[in-house]
Design an enzyme around this catalytic site. Structure first.
Site, PDB file in Angstrom:
ATOM      1  N   GLU A   1       0.886  -1.235   0.320  1.00 46.81           N
ATOM      2  CA  GLU A   1      -0.164  -0.153   0.068  1.00 46.81           C
ATOM      3  C   GLU A   1       0.980   1.349  -0.141  1.00 46.81           C
ATOM      4  O   GLU A   1       1.808   1.275   0.645  1.00 46.81           O
ATOM      5  CB  GLU A   1      -0.910   0.020   1.270  1.00 46.81           C
ATOM      6  CG  GLU A   1      -1.755   1.134   1.581  1.00 46.81           C
ATOM      7  CD  GLU A   1      -2.547   1.040   2.681  1.00 46.81           C
ATOM      8  OE1 GLU A   1      -3.841   1.757   2.897  1.00 46.81           O
ATOM      9  OE2 GLU A   1      -2.137   0.282   3.497  1.00 46.81           O
TER      10      GLU A   1
ATOM     11  N   LYS B   1      -9.952   3.011  -2.051  1.00 45.46           N
ATOM     12  CA  LYS B   1     -10.053   2.529  -0.722  1.00 45.46           C
ATOM     13  C   LYS B   1     -11.211   2.847  -0.137  1.00 45.46           C
ATOM     14  O   LYS B   1     -11.347   4.095   0.001  1.00 45.46           O
ATOM     15  CB  LYS B   1      -8.746   2.555   0.075  1.00 45.46           C
ATOM     16  CG  LYS B   1      -8.838   2.083   1.468  1.00 45.46           C
ATOM     17  CD  LYS B   1      -7.423   2.211   2.468  1.00 45.46           C
ATOM     18  CE  LYS B   1      -7.428   1.530   3.284  1.00 45.46           C
ATOM     19  NZ  LYS B   1      -5.931   1.597   4.194  1.00 45.46           N
TER      20      LYS B   1
ATOM     21  N   CYS C   1      -5.407  -3.070   2.691  1.00 40.34           N
ATOM     22  CA  CYS C   1      -5.165  -3.153   4.153  1.00 40.34           C
ATOM     23  C   CYS C   1      -6.404  -3.268   4.905  1.00 40.34           C
ATOM     24  O   CYS C   1      -6.947  -4.229   5.168  1.00 40.34           O
ATOM     25  CB  CYS C   1      -4.325  -1.819   4.550  1.00 40.34           C
ATOM     26  SG  CYS C   1      -3.396  -2.007   5.968  1.00 40.34           S
TER      27      CYS C   1
END
Length: 258
Positions: free
Chosen positions: A41, A108, A142
């Site tokens: 990431e 995200k 994540c």
């Protein structure tokens, strides 16, 4: 394509050191076998909140570099970078296909507000599966791992692989391992999670990138060291297992909503 190689690139992402991070990744991608390569990431700049907008201005150029190496090495490359849209910065995972085109991107959705991400980034609002030369690919980033609904949605849209770029800290390393494995088991697909190693201020990162099969085989587990780590994904195994234990067909969503 019944068998493909999948690689994770694990390294110590240096905050505000695009040149150094970029050099490491480009060299690492040259070492990858043809197939899938997943990067951590925010791999180019880290969580350099003060300069995110400036870093985002370099993303187009970085994507051009990734496109070139993807064509040269026959790779599908996934890794997240900052993207500026208007006044908002998003944490975006681009999927660069082996022909060099950007096959898709994912903003995200779940921001780790406990770590301040909500102050630096805007949240995405779409969960799409990218059609690639390796087949349908879903992306999570994540903290998204803590939301099984997202993984289930991507599976339902046809994903055979979930690629997960991450910066998951040492303090919760057991959560990382458990959640990567759970997403693979419950959705009966392959999960390729690339986590960073090293340190950023007071935060320590364990590495521990994982490639996990639908049957919970740990196909790659590099520990804390930096480098490129590769495993073979056998989709015939995935199909056989889905037929042997048909839990995906036996879901009853009409009951869950009651």
């Amino acid at each position: 394509m019944e068998r493909v190689n999948a690689s994770v690139v694990q390294f110590d992402v240096q905050r505000d050191n695009r040149a150094g991070n970029r050099a490491f990744v480009m060299d690492a991608l040259e070492q990858c076998l043809p197939g899938l390569a997943v990067l951590p990431e925010m791999w180019a700049c880290g969580f350099d909140y003060k300069n995110l907008a400036a870093h985002a201005l370099a993303t187009e150029e970085i994507l051009a570099d990734l496109s070139a190496v993807a064509r040269r090495r026959n790779l599908v490359i996934v890794g997240s970078l900052p993207v500026l849209e208007g006044s908002r910065v998003y944490n975006v995972a681009h999927v660069v296909d082996a022909d060099g085109r950007v096959a898709g991107s994912y903003k995200k959705i779940h921001l780790f507000t406990a770590g301040g991400e909500g102050k630096g980034f805007a949240a995405g609002d779409r969960a799409d599966v990218c059609e690639t030369s390796l087949g349908p690919l879903g992306v999570m980033i994540c903290y998204d791992l803590r939301f099984p609904e997202l993984a289930r949605t991507l599976m339902g849209k046809g994903a055979r692989i979930l690629a997960v770029p991450a910066q998951w800290p040492t303090a919760r390393r057991t959560h990382w391992r458990t959640l990567v494995r759970a997403r693979a088991i419950e959705n009966q697909l392959f999960v390729v999670g690339a986590n960073r190693c090293g340190e950023d201020g007071e935060l320590r990162y364990p590495g521990g990138s994982l490639i996990v099969s639908p049957t919970d085989q740990i196909l790659a587990d590099p520990g804390e060291k930096a480098g490129v780590f590769t495993a073979e994904l056998d989709f015939s195994l995935m199909n056989d297992y889905r037929n042997t234990i048909p839990c995906l067909k036996e879901r009853r969503p009409e009951v869950y909503a009651r």
